[in-house]
Design an enzyme around this catalytic site. Structure first.
Site, mmCIF file in Angstrom:
data_model
loop_
_atom_site.group_PDB
_atom_site.id
_atom_site.type_symbol
_atom_site.label_atom_id
_atom_site.label_comp_id
_atom_site.label_asym_id
_atom_site.label_seq_id
_atom_site.Cartn_x
_atom_site.Cartn_y
_atom_site.Cartn_z
ATOM 1 N N ASP A 1 0.886 -1.152 0.000
ATOM 2 C CA ASP A 1 0.000 0.000 0.000
ATOM 3 C C ASP A 1 0.937 1.219 0.000
ATOM 4 O O ASP A 1 2.132 1.083 0.297
ATOM 5 C CB ASP A 1 -0.861 -0.053 1.275
ATOM 6 N N GLY B 1 -7.587 4.104 3.179
ATOM 7 C CA GLY B 1 -7.719 3.081 2.133
ATOM 8 C C GLY B 1 -8.991 3.207 1.312
ATOM 9 O O GLY B 1 -9.174 2.478 0.341
ATOM 10 N N ARG C 1 -11.656 8.084 -3.181
ATOM 11 C CA ARG C 1 -11.988 9.505 -3.003
ATOM 12 C C ARG C 1 -13.492 9.708 -2.807
ATOM 13 O O ARG C 1 -13.930 10.307 -1.816
ATOM 14 C CB ARG C 1 -11.510 10.279 -4.239
ATOM 15 N N SER D 1 -5.187 5.072 -4.371
ATOM 16 C CA SER D 1 -5.040 6.472 -4.784
ATOM 17 C C SER D 1 -4.731 6.627 -6.263
ATOM 18 O O SER D 1 -3.877 5.938 -6.810
ATOM 19 C CB SER D 1 -3.938 7.144 -3.980
ATOM 20 N N ASN E 1 -3.408 9.202 -7.249
ATOM 21 C CA ASN E 1 -2.240 10.092 -7.239
ATOM 22 C C ASN E 1 -0.948 9.368 -6.867
ATOM 23 O O ASN E 1 0.070 10.022 -6.603
ATOM 24 C CB ASN E 1 -2.470 11.227 -6.240
ATOM 25 N N ASP F 1 -0.114 5.070 0.952
ATOM 26 C CA ASP F 1 -0.360 6.071 1.992
ATOM 27 C C ASP F 1 -0.326 5.426 3.382
ATOM 28 O O ASP F 1 -1.124 4.545 3.672
ATOM 29 C CB ASP F 1 -1.740 6.729 1.763
ATOM 30 N N ASP G 1 -1.620 -0.433 6.168
ATOM 31 C CA ASP G 1 -1.836 0.214 7.471
ATOM 32 C C ASP G 1 -3.321 0.325 7.808
ATOM 33 O O ASP G 1 -3.661 0.803 8.887
ATOM 34 C CB ASP G 1 -1.212 1.622 7.493
HETATM 35 C C1 BG6 Z 1 -5.854 5.737 -0.215
HETATM 36 C C2 BG6 Z 1 -5.879 6.638 0.993
HETATM 37 O O1 BG6 Z 1 -4.566 5.242 -0.395
HETATM 38 O O2 BG6 Z 1 -6.235 6.451 -1.383
HETATM 39 C C3 BG6 Z 1 -7.224 7.329 1.105
HETATM 40 O O3 BG6 Z 1 -5.636 5.856 2.142
HETATM 41 C C4 BG6 Z 1 -7.561 8.046 -0.196
HETATM 42 O O4 BG6 Z 1 -7.169 8.251 2.175
HETATM 43 C C5 BG6 Z 1 -7.526 7.039 -1.337
HETATM 44 O O5 BG6 Z 1 -8.863 8.628 -0.119
HETATM 45 C C6 BG6 Z 1 -7.849 7.679 -2.694
HETATM 46 O O6 BG6 Z 1 -6.865 8.626 -3.005
HETATM 47 P P1 BG6 Z 1 -6.928 9.690 -4.157
HETATM 48 O O7 BG6 Z 1 -5.540 10.279 -4.155
HETATM 49 O O8 BG6 Z 1 -7.228 8.967 -5.429
HETATM 50 O O9 BG6 Z 1 -7.983 10.676 -3.811
HETATM 51 MG MG MG Z 2 -2.756 3.161 3.620
#
Ligand code: BG6
Ligand code: MG
Length: 224
Positions: free
Chosen positions: A12, A49, A52, A121, A123, A14, A175
């Site tokens: 993972d 996890g 969005r 994510s 991102n 974040d 996590d």
């Molecule tokens: C996860 C995070 O990895 O990604 C979440 O733990 C987050 O908090 C999710 O909302 C989606 O991320 P993003 O960057 O696509 O908005």
């Molecule tokens: Mg995480």
């Protein structure tokens, strides 16, 4: 299960590789303030996890506000959160890699493990680039191509497939409770980072990333 059979490690992002959980959380806190949902530690943990739009729904549901916003307004709130998050991401440097992670990745590389990223994510590529760790990951699961998010096994199962490894030959590191559930459901051995009382479904839990070393993982398997 034998340690020697492990050939791949799926991460993972974040809260495992980078300290970006805090950045997501700070950006969601702003949204919660805007819509009038009380920001609590427990709500913040629940969002770990979660995608969005899923996170936004949880923030709205916490104050029974989900029907007060139409789809376009929800898109706007999520867009603003992401803009805020990305502004914070631009300030990331190598100092935002969690302790011990870079040397762990290096030891995995030296020992020829396959490495994949399984983050919800959209991102994640940008975050890896900012903290200078992109070159470690030959495989990054694209969360936009998945039909279900964590705790569904799809994301970790996809990562194992990208590594061309059977799930039994992989470790998954997370996590978040839902992340551990996703790893377990994919039939991958799970390693939790954080509180063992919260991550009680994980195969092993390390309190922090500094403890995440090949020899610590090996000694867990040897004890069994
Ligand atoms: C996860 C995070 O990895 O990604 C979440 O733990 C987050 O908090 C999710 O909302 C989606 O991320 P993003 O960057 O696509 O908005
Ligand atoms: Mg995480």
């Amino acid at each position: 299960m034998e340690f020697e059979n492990i050939k791949g490690v799926i991460f993972d992002l974040d809260g495992v590789i980078s300290n970006t959980s805090r950045l997501h959380s700070d950006a969601w806190h702003q949204v919660a303030d805007k819509v009038g949902t009380e920001w609590t530690e427990s709500l913040s943990n629940k969002l770990k996890g979660v995608s969005r739009m899923g996170s936004l729904e949880l923030i709205l549901q916490a104050s029974s506000l989900e029907s007060h916003y139409n789809d376009q307004q929800k898109q706007e709130l999520a867009h603003d959160k992401n803009k805020d998050y990305l502004r914070r991401v631009e300030n990331l440097t190598k100092n935002d890699i969690l302790p011990g992670i870079e040397s762990f990745l290096e030891s995995l590389k030296q020992n020829h493990y396959g490495l994949a990223l399984a983050s919800s994510s959209k991102n994640s590529a940008r975050v890896l680039e900012k903290i200078g760790l992109s070159h470690y990951f030959s495989e990054i699961v694209d969360p936009t191509k998945l039909s279900k998010g964590k705790p569904d096994p799809e994301i970790f199962a996809t990562a194992a497939k990208l590594l061309r490894l059977a799930p039994e030959k992989c470790l998954g590191i997370e996590d978040a409770v839902m992340g551990i559930q996703s790893i377990n459901a994919a039939n991958i051995f799970s390693i939790g980072i954080g509180d063992k009382n919260i991550l009680n479904e994980a195969g092993i839990v390390f309190e922090n990333t500094e403890l995440l070393t090949l020899s610590n993982i090996r000694s867990h398997f040897d004890k069994k």
